[in-house]
Design a protein around this motif. Sequence first.
Motif, PDB file in Angstrom:
ATOM      1  N   ILE A  78      15.846  71.640 -10.325  1.00  0.00           N
ATOM      2  CA  ILE A  78      14.803  70.602 -10.684  1.00  0.00           C
ATOM      3  C   ILE A  78      14.957  70.106 -12.283  1.00  0.00           C
ATOM      4  N   PHE A  79      15.101  71.003 -13.191  1.00  0.00           N
ATOM      5  CA  PHE A  79      15.249  70.667 -14.682  1.00  0.00           C
ATOM      6  C   PHE A  79      16.613  69.723 -14.608  1.00  0.00           C
ATOM      7  N   PRO A  80      17.565  70.144 -14.219  1.00  0.00           N
ATOM      8  CA  PRO A  80      18.703  68.990 -14.662  1.00  0.00           C
ATOM      9  C   PRO A  80      18.368  67.745 -13.823  1.00  0.00           C
ATOM     10  N   ALA A  81      17.452  67.747 -12.823  1.00  0.00           N
ATOM     11  CA  ALA A  81      17.300  66.448 -12.272  1.00  0.00           C
ATOM     12  C   ALA A  81      16.472  65.519 -13.018  1.00  0.00           C
ATOM     13  N   LEU A  82      15.414  66.200 -13.549  1.00  0.00           N
ATOM     14  CA  LEU A  82      14.613  65.510 -14.556  1.00  0.00           C
ATOM     15  C   LEU A  82      15.002  65.214 -15.773  1.00  0.00           C
ATOM     16  N   TRP A  83      16.103  66.221 -16.095  1.00  0.00           N
ATOM     17  CA  TRP A  83      16.917  65.624 -17.564  1.00  0.00           C
ATOM     18  C   TRP A  83      17.839  64.363 -17.171  1.00  0.00           C
ATOM     19  N   GLY A  84      18.425  64.395 -16.084  1.00  0.00           N
ATOM     20  CA  GLY A  84      19.060  63.405 -15.658  1.00  0.00           C
ATOM     21  C   GLY A  84      18.614  61.893 -15.592  1.00  0.00           C
ATOM     22  N   LEU A  85      17.314  62.296 -15.096  1.00  0.00           N
ATOM     23  CA  LEU A  85      16.303  61.100 -15.129  1.00  0.00           C
ATOM     24  C   LEU A  85      16.154  60.060 -16.596  1.00  0.00           C
ATOM     25  N   SER A  86      15.660  61.173 -17.385  1.00  0.00           N
ATOM     26  CA  SER A  86      15.370  60.928 -18.636  1.00  0.00           C
ATOM     27  C   SER A  86      16.723  60.380 -19.395  1.00  0.00           C
ATOM     28  N   ASP A  87      17.641  61.204 -19.278  1.00  0.00           N
ATOM     29  CA  ASP A  87      18.943  60.578 -20.079  1.00  0.00           C
ATOM     30  C   ASP A  87      19.359  59.278 -19.559  1.00  0.00           C
ATOM     31  N   ALA A  88      19.206  58.843 -18.263  1.00  0.00           N
ATOM     32  CA  ALA A  88      19.606  57.572 -17.753  1.00  0.00           C
ATOM     33  C   ALA A  88      18.581  56.503 -18.574  1.00  0.00           C
ATOM     34  N   ILE A  89      17.585  56.878 -19.086  1.00  0.00           N
ATOM     35  CA  ILE A  89      16.549  55.825 -19.707  1.00  0.00           C
ATOM     36  C   ILE A  89      17.186  55.883 -20.972  1.00  0.00           C
ATOM     37  N   ILE A 120      26.203  68.867 -10.801  1.00  0.00           N
ATOM     38  CA  ILE A 120      26.386  67.781  -9.877  1.00  0.00           C
ATOM     39  C   ILE A 120      24.985  67.043  -9.685  1.00  0.00           C
ATOM     40  N   CYS A 121      24.116  67.998  -9.817  1.00  0.00           N
ATOM     41  CA  CYS A 121      22.529  67.492  -9.536  1.00  0.00           C
ATOM     42  C   CYS A 121      22.330  66.524 -10.800  1.00  0.00           C
ATOM     43  N   PHE A 122      22.696  66.730 -11.949  1.00  0.00           N
ATOM     44  CA  PHE A 122      22.377  66.128 -13.169  1.00  0.00           C
ATOM     45  C   PHE A 122      23.195  64.733 -13.036  1.00  0.00           C
ATOM     46  N   SER A 123      24.387  64.931 -12.722  1.00  0.00           N
ATOM     47  CA  SER A 123      25.396  63.634 -12.664  1.00  0.00           C
ATOM     48  C   SER A 123      24.880  62.756 -11.546  1.00  0.00           C
ATOM     49  N   ALA A 124      24.462  63.423 -10.366  1.00  0.00           N
ATOM     50  CA  ALA A 124      24.009  62.242  -9.311  1.00  0.00           C
ATOM     51  C   ALA A 124      22.844  61.494  -9.651  1.00  0.00           C
ATOM     52  N   VAL A 125      21.733  62.394 -10.068  1.00  0.00           N
ATOM     53  CA  VAL A 125      20.461  61.741 -10.556  1.00  0.00           C
ATOM     54  C   VAL A 125      20.751  60.746 -11.611  1.00  0.00           C
ATOM     55  N   LEU A 128      21.745  70.408 -22.758  1.00  0.00           N
ATOM     56  CA  LEU A 128      22.006  70.502 -21.332  1.00  0.00           C
ATOM     57  C   LEU A 128      23.275  71.287 -20.865  1.00  0.00           C
ATOM     58  N   SER A 129      24.474  70.563 -21.442  1.00  0.00           N
ATOM     59  CA  SER A 129      25.775  71.344 -21.227  1.00  0.00           C
ATOM     60  C   SER A 129      26.128  72.432 -21.951  1.00  0.00           C
ATOM     61  N   GLY A 130      25.555  72.844 -23.016  1.00  0.00           N
ATOM     62  CA  GLY A 130      26.041  73.767 -23.735  1.00  0.00           C
ATOM     63  C   GLY A 130      24.787  75.097 -23.572  1.00  0.00           C
ATOM     64  N   ASP A 131      23.656  74.771 -23.661  1.00  0.00           N
ATOM     65  CA  ASP A 131      22.690  75.789 -23.715  1.00  0.00           C
ATOM     66  C   ASP A 131      22.140  76.204 -22.043  1.00  0.00           C
ATOM     67  N   TYR A 132      21.656  75.212 -21.583  1.00  0.00           N
ATOM     68  CA  TYR A 132      20.899  75.452 -20.325  1.00  0.00           C
ATOM     69  C   TYR A 132      21.920  75.925 -19.310  1.00  0.00           C
ATOM     70  N   THR A 133      23.284  75.529 -19.238  1.00  0.00           N
ATOM     71  CA  THR A 133      24.293  76.100 -18.283  1.00  0.00           C
ATOM     72  C   THR A 133      24.510  77.711 -18.569  1.00  0.00           C
ATOM     73  N   LYS A 134      24.341  78.150 -19.917  1.00  0.00           N
ATOM     74  CA  LYS A 134      24.814  79.434 -20.217  1.00  0.00           C
ATOM     75  C   LYS A 134      23.452  80.462 -20.195  1.00  0.00           C
ATOM     76  N   ALA A 135      22.547  79.863 -20.990  1.00  0.00           N
ATOM     77  CA  ALA A 135      21.154  80.779 -20.962  1.00  0.00           C
ATOM     78  C   ALA A 135      20.565  80.916 -19.730  1.00  0.00           C
ATOM     79  N   TYR A 136      20.370  79.921 -18.943  1.00  0.00           N
ATOM     80  CA  TYR A 136      19.645  79.809 -17.927  1.00  0.00           C
ATOM     81  C   TYR A 136      20.410  80.003 -16.560  1.00  0.00           C
ATOM     82  N   VAL A 137      21.492  79.102 -16.408  1.00  0.00           N
ATOM     83  CA  VAL A 137      22.193  79.138 -15.001  1.00  0.00           C
ATOM     84  C   VAL A 137      23.283  80.412 -14.964  1.00  0.00           C
ATOM     85  N   THR A 138      24.153  80.455 -16.003  1.00  0.00           N
ATOM     86  CA  THR A 138      25.137  81.411 -16.014  1.00  0.00           C
ATOM     87  C   THR A 138      24.573  82.736 -16.045  1.00  0.00           C
ATOM     88  N   CYS A 139      23.580  83.029 -16.819  1.00  0.00           N
ATOM     89  CA  CYS A 139      22.689  84.336 -16.931  1.00  0.00           C
ATOM     90  C   CYS A 139      22.084  84.817 -15.650  1.00  0.00           C
TER      91      CYS A 139
END
Length: 465
Positions: free
Chosen positions: A360-371, A305-310, A282-293
Amino acid sequence: MERNLKNVLVISFGFLLLFTAYGGLQNLQSSLHSEEGLGVASLSVLYAALILSSMFLPPILIKKVGCKWTIAGSMCCYIAFFLGNFHASWYTLIPTSVILGVGGAPLWSAKCTYLTIAGNSHAKKAGKNGKDIINQYFGIFFLIFQSSGIWGNLISSLIFSQASTKVFLLVPTELVEISEVACCGAYDCMTNTTNTTGSAEPSNSLIYILLGIYTASGVLAVLLIVTFLDQIKSDQAEAEKEILETPSFWSTFLATFQHLKDKRQCLLIPLTIYSGLEQGFLSGDYTKAYVTCALGIHYVGYVMICFSAVNSLCSLLFGKISQFTGRKLLFASAAVTNTACIIALLLWKPHPKQLAVFFIFPALWGLSDAIWQTQTNGLYGILFEKHKEAAFANYRLWESLGFVIAFAYSTKLQVYIKLYILLSVLVLSMVTYGAVEYLKAKSSPGTPTATKKEDVGPLTQDTHV
């Protein structure tokens, strides 16, 4: 204000200032320093240094200089990393990453030791249960500390948004579409896709402003600790000595690997490594290949922020409801959510017009990571109650190894291959986790396997840099 509570607040706000800077900068490494994979390589080296540091350095350093100066000195290691980013190269960023990794383990250990001593001291004076006060202090700490993920990312996005003037309107739409399909998402071009949509890249002056703010935040953290944190008093020396009565490096090293004789520990290795892999992705690939790109670097902070909050809200939620649902249902929910996200990321062609999907993706990722974080820590605590030190040493080792692997192959493989690796490790993790539950049920027939209510917050966070 009661003195011990004042010290807890000083440590909490010191960590808030420090990790506001570090958290925001870590999420930008793959995008800021994408040439030759310098950013992710530095993170891989950082976590490797953290593994080695955590095995022997914390008790030695705390015994020599005490908790206060260990915290202050370790924070300076983070500042060195911030400074290394001003002129990022293999000769500046890699050495400062090693320095940060070396300082990371003593920082967290000294914090835990200080809060434990402060809690016991207050409980003794007030005639209360020491464990209750310690849990209360850790609760205060993480309540304040958790918000660092919001502030650090918000600062970066607000600053980089100054360079977000869309210039792709001057480019034919067809060219943008072709470039977007070819170079963003799972089937990226393996190039520096930092300007696909045509949004202006941040200038050096903006980058220096951001790094200046982050460095100043780190310096303020050190000054806060040095000026306002009380040194542990002499009458508490005995308590400090008891807490720091840790085995030597070699005995800790041997105990960690001797613990692998337990089948259950071996079966938990894939799940623990996956925890590091999914966070690293999430922090290395999603941020670069999806968001920044697709959107531009100024959106990285908002997405994280969305990931951290969720993640924070769900950690609190799942920690409380696990006693009613049992951990097996929660693990299954996390596995299904992550699997759905991985498949969707393989199929999705990111486009700037689909703004909501990027969140949506980081929100769902944050939910899973919390578990993964809360329940895996709780599972270790329950299964290895008599050997917690060796068990959690293994947890730190294998999760950190997951981070090292994720950042190490980040620039060597296309995103779709990394997603298939994630999916494969996730499936293996669930199979081996099922075997662990089977062995637990077999060894204690008639005993419910639902997760007990555990205070796993501090354990969860302390596995990270």
